[in-house]
Design a protein around this motif. Structure first.
Motif, short mmCIF file in Angstrom:
data_model
loop_
_atom_site.label_atom_id
_atom_site.label_comp_id
_atom_site.label_asym_id
_atom_site.label_seq_id
_atom_site.Cartn_x
_atom_site.Cartn_y
_atom_site.Cartn_z
N LEU A 182 2.66 15.78 -13.35
CA LEU A 182 2.30 15.04 -11.96
C LEU A 182 0.73 15.14 -12.09
CD1 LEU A 182 4.70 16.29 -9.13
CD2 LEU A 182 3.99 13.81 -10.00
N LEU A 183 0.13 16.40 -12.44
CA LEU A 183 -1.32 16.70 -12.46
C LEU A 183 -2.12 15.63 -13.39
CD1 LEU A 183 -1.91 20.53 -12.41
CD2 LEU A 183 -2.60 18.72 -10.61
N LEU A 184 -1.47 15.30 -14.48
CA LEU A 184 -2.08 14.79 -15.63
C LEU A 184 -2.05 13.20 -15.07
CD1 LEU A 184 -0.23 12.55 -17.59
CD2 LEU A 184 0.58 14.68 -18.44
N LEU A 185 -1.19 12.78 -14.18
CA LEU A 185 -1.41 11.25 -13.89
C LEU A 185 -2.84 11.01 -13.02
CD1 LEU A 185 2.12 10.44 -12.83
CD2 LEU A 185 0.73 9.65 -14.51
N PRO A 186 -3.26 11.58 -12.50
CA PRO A 186 -4.85 11.52 -11.70
C PRO A 186 -5.86 11.83 -12.86
CG PRO A 186 -3.63 13.45 -10.46
CD PRO A 186 -2.54 12.84 -11.46
N ALA A 187 -5.54 12.81 -13.23
CA ALA A 187 -6.40 13.07 -14.68
C ALA A 187 -6.73 11.87 -15.56
CB ALA A 187 -6.34 14.20 -15.42
N ALA A 188 -5.55 11.31 -15.83
CA ALA A 188 -5.53 10.14 -16.50
C ALA A 188 -6.44 9.02 -15.95
CB ALA A 188 -4.33 9.89 -17.21
N TYR A 189 -5.95 8.93 -14.79
CA TYR A 189 -6.63 7.72 -14.03
C TYR A 189 -8.05 7.93 -13.89
CZ TYR A 189 -7.37 4.39 -10.29
OH TYR A 189 -7.62 3.13 -9.70
N ALA A 190 -8.70 9.09 -13.61
CA ALA A 190 -10.12 9.36 -13.78
C ALA A 190 -10.77 9.02 -14.89
CB ALA A 190 -10.24 10.80 -13.32
N ARG A 191 -9.95 9.18 -16.10
CA ARG A 191 -10.57 8.99 -17.22
C ARG A 191 -10.57 7.44 -17.65
NH1 ARG A 191 -10.00 13.23 -22.20
NH2 ARG A 191 -11.79 12.13 -22.69
N ALA A 192 -9.50 6.73 -17.16
CA ALA A 192 -9.40 5.44 -17.28
C ALA A 192 -10.73 4.79 -16.70
CB ALA A 192 -8.00 4.99 -16.66
N LEU A 193 -11.10 5.57 -15.51
CA LEU A 193 -12.31 4.38 -14.88
C LEU A 193 -13.62 4.53 -15.80
CD1 LEU A 193 -11.82 6.26 -11.32
CD2 LEU A 193 -11.24 3.85 -11.97
N VAL A 194 -13.68 5.37 -16.79
CA VAL A 194 -15.03 5.65 -17.65
C VAL A 194 -14.81 4.06 -18.44
CG1 VAL A 194 -15.82 6.65 -19.47
CG2 VAL A 194 -14.78 7.83 -17.62
N ALA A 195 -15.95 3.44 -18.39
CA ALA A 195 -16.00 2.27 -19.05
C ALA A 195 -16.72 2.39 -20.59
CB ALA A 195 -16.92 1.40 -18.30
N PRO A 196 -16.54 1.58 -21.58
CA PRO A 196 -16.91 1.62 -22.80
C PRO A 196 -18.34 1.80 -22.84
CG PRO A 196 -15.76 -0.36 -22.37
CD PRO A 196 -15.84 0.05 -21.30
N PRO A 197 -18.86 2.73 -23.81
CA PRO A 197 -20.13 3.05 -23.84
C PRO A 197 -20.95 1.89 -24.11
CG PRO A 197 -18.93 3.97 -25.62
CD PRO A 197 -17.85 3.52 -24.62
N SER A 198 -22.21 1.77 -23.65
CA SER A 198 -23.00 0.85 -24.08
C SER A 198 -23.55 0.76 -25.50
CB SER A 198 -24.22 0.43 -23.21
OG SER A 198 -25.03 1.70 -23.41
N SER A 199 -24.16 0.17 -26.28
CA SER A 199 -24.42 0.03 -27.57
C SER A 199 -25.64 1.19 -27.65
CB SER A 199 -24.90 -1.11 -28.20
OG SER A 199 -25.70 -2.02 -27.41
N LYS A 200 -26.39 1.45 -26.59
CA LYS A 200 -27.21 2.26 -26.63
C LYS A 200 -26.69 3.78 -26.77
CE LYS A 200 -31.76 1.55 -24.22
NZ LYS A 200 -32.19 1.57 -22.93
N ASP B 267 -7.55 -2.27 -17.22
CA ASP B 267 -6.19 -1.75 -16.74
C ASP B 267 -5.36 -1.35 -17.63
OD1 ASP B 267 -7.16 -3.25 -14.46
OD2 ASP B 267 -6.37 -5.20 -14.85
N SER B 268 -5.55 -1.24 -19.00
CA SER B 268 -4.56 -0.70 -20.01
C SER B 268 -4.96 0.75 -20.09
CB SER B 268 -4.65 -1.58 -21.29
OG SER B 268 -4.39 -3.02 -21.03
N ARG B 269 -5.96 1.17 -19.71
CA ARG B 269 -6.40 2.49 -20.01
C ARG B 269 -5.59 3.72 -19.57
NH1 ARG B 269 -12.24 0.32 -19.98
NH2 ARG B 269 -12.55 1.07 -17.89
N TRP B 270 -5.22 3.25 -18.30
CA TRP B 270 -4.67 4.62 -17.67
C TRP B 270 -3.47 4.81 -18.54
CZ3 TRP B 270 -1.17 4.43 -12.63
CH2 TRP B 270 -0.97 5.62 -12.17
N PRO B 271 -2.19 3.95 -18.60
CA PRO B 271 -1.05 4.54 -19.31
C PRO B 271 -1.42 5.14 -20.67
CG PRO B 271 -1.19 2.03 -19.32
CD PRO B 271 -2.17 2.58 -18.37
#
Ligand SMILES: CC(C)=CCC/C(C)=C/CC/C(C)=C/CC/C(C)=C/COP(=O)(O)OP(=O)(O)O
Length: 437
Positions: free
Chosen positions: A413-431, A374-378
């Motif tokens: 305005l365009l960067l908001l959805p772009a940021a939202y899309a990036r925020a959906l990416v979860a942390p990488p696994s250790s692998k 929830d904190s990634r987007w801002p």
């Protein structure tokens, strides 16, 4: 004693009293400036109207206080240091560790506080609002709402992003934001030359009171409540006040080491204050220190960008934040900057500065993905927005003397959805992490 209103929050301000170190900041003054980009930095905000009554005395306070000694880092700590130190080598390859070492100690302490809390497994945010000594739940709730209004007023994009966070996190971020903004108000703007070091000492005493649970006014009460719920350490707050002290006595930076320390004080600290509230994704495999280092890098990147954007504006106040030794290396003098002519030398210098700022953004990116979802987007939103200012400087052919680099509404305005899309990416696994090495 002086009575002052912060918006609709009525607050008697006596922390700076009649002995000549008096500062007042009214609601209209507080709200004069608007910004839509992010958390406040402390330089080049125009039109601040602080009322102060004594010319500045001459006390320098450049250090980070007792936390500045680093003894024998562990292997993990050393690896974090290496990451950062790779960013703070000057073009001749000299490594500049002294400011970095000071800052590292603070980073390590923040990380251990957060780890402690995670080990205890306690959720401090579950404490009922207002169950502390900070006053009634209604008052506290009003105070937080006021903080939200201030944040919305000054940092629209960031504020919008905070709307995705849980209510507890959201209001805690607002409370931190407001404290930073008020701190910044003390030393910025047309009356900056009249603030005294003693006034800053008093602001620091008031900060200690906030952390002791004895807030002075409602906005302080919101922060008191926040720091009782989240493992937020006082040191970055103290260090930010040190940054204000630096600005009182310093208008030149000899090298990047000095500038780095300034950027840490006024902006890197904001990153460190924010992480314990924003939280780290439970699935993150990253070390806590590395997330803090990324947060620090984002603050530094933002501040460097701010400095590069505002060269002309700062020069008109006879201030040059750019490292003197690097200017000399490119054959640029202070007088050239005051003259404000874009030359090939200037373009080459700026390219180098922009490259370094981008390295800090890249370093920061690695940490955003590790934050709670929830904190990634801002954070993405403000990172992308601020980084685009560097592109805008390039688009202006490096004329940061008379042209202000800014990101237009459509792009924002365009960067908001772009940021939202990036925020959906979860942390990488250790692998994944290992395969990247
Ligand atoms: C990356 C990770 C892991 C966490 C994020 C941690 C955070 C929130 C870092 C951000 C730090 C930050 C926002 C510092 C302030 C830097 C800055 C230069 C802000 C500009 O503020 P204004 O002065 O209001 O902007 P304008 O001058 O552009 O209006």
């Amino acid at each position: 004693m002086q009575s002052v209103t912060y918006g609709n929050v009525y607050s008697p301000v006596c922390w700076l009293s009649s002995d000549g170190d008096h500062v007042s900041s009214s609601s209209s003054e507080l709200f004069q400036q608007r910004s839509s980009s992010g958390l406040g930095s402390r330089k080049t905000r125009r039109g601040k109207a602080l009322s102060v009554t004594r010319p500045c005395g001459g006390r320098a306070a450049l250090g980070l206080g007792p936390s500045s000694v680093v003894v024998g880092p562990t292997a993990r700590e050393r690896s974090t240091l290496r990451v950062l130190s790779s960013l703070v080598t000057d073009p001749s390859g000299r490594s500049m560790l002294s400011a970095e070492q000071k800052v590292f100690d603070v980073v390590a302490k923040q990380a251990s506080m957060l780890e402690e809390q995670q080990k205890r497994g306690t959720s401090l945010v579950d404490v009922e609002l207002g169950s502390s000594t900070m006053g009634s739940p209604e008052l506290l709730s009003d105070a937080y709402a006021r903080c939200g209004e201030v944040c919305a007023e000054y940092a629209k994009t960031f504020y919008l992003g905070t709307k995705l966070m849980t209510p507890e996190r959201q209001r805690a971020i607002w409370a931190i934001y407001v404290w930073c903004r008020r701190t910044d108000e003390l030393v910025d703007g047309p009356n900056a030359s009249r603030i005294t070091p003693t006034a800053l000492d008093r602001w620091e005493e008031r900060l200690e009171d906030i952390f002791r649970g004895q807030p002075y006014d409602m906005l302080d009460a919101a922060l008191s409540d926040t720091v009782s719920r989240f493992p937020v350490d006082i040191q970055p707050f103290r260090d930010m006040i040190d940054g204000m002290r630096m600005d009182l006595v310093k208008s030149r930076y000899n090298n990047f080491d000095e500038l780095y320390l300034y950027c840490y004080n006024v902006a890197g600290t904001v990153g460190l204050m924010s992480v314990p509230v924003m939280g780290i994704d439970p699935d993150s495999k990253a070390t806590t220190e590395s997330v803090y280092s990324a947060a620090l890098a984002l603050g530094i990147a933002n501040q460097l960008t701010n400095i590069l954007r505002d060269v002309g504006e700062d020069a008109r106040r006879r201030r040059i934040y750019l490292p003197q030794d690097e200017l000399t290396r490119f054959g640029i003098t202070d007088e050239d900057i005051f003259a404000g002519v874009v030359t090939d030398k200037w373009r080459a210098f700026m390219k180098d500065q922009i490259r370094r700022a981008r390295m800090f953004f890249t370093e920061a990116e690695k940490g955003v993905v590790e934050l709670d979802k929830d904190s990634r987007w801002p954070v993405w939103a403000s990172l992308i927005l601020y980084r685009q200012i560097l592109d805008a400087i390039e688009a202006n052919d490096y004329n940061n003397f008379t042209k202000r680099a800014y990101v237009g509404k459509a792009k924002k305005l365009l960067l908001l959805p772009a940021a939202y899309a990036r925020a959906l990416v979860a942390p990488p696994s250790s692998k994944q992490r290992l395969s990247r090495v």
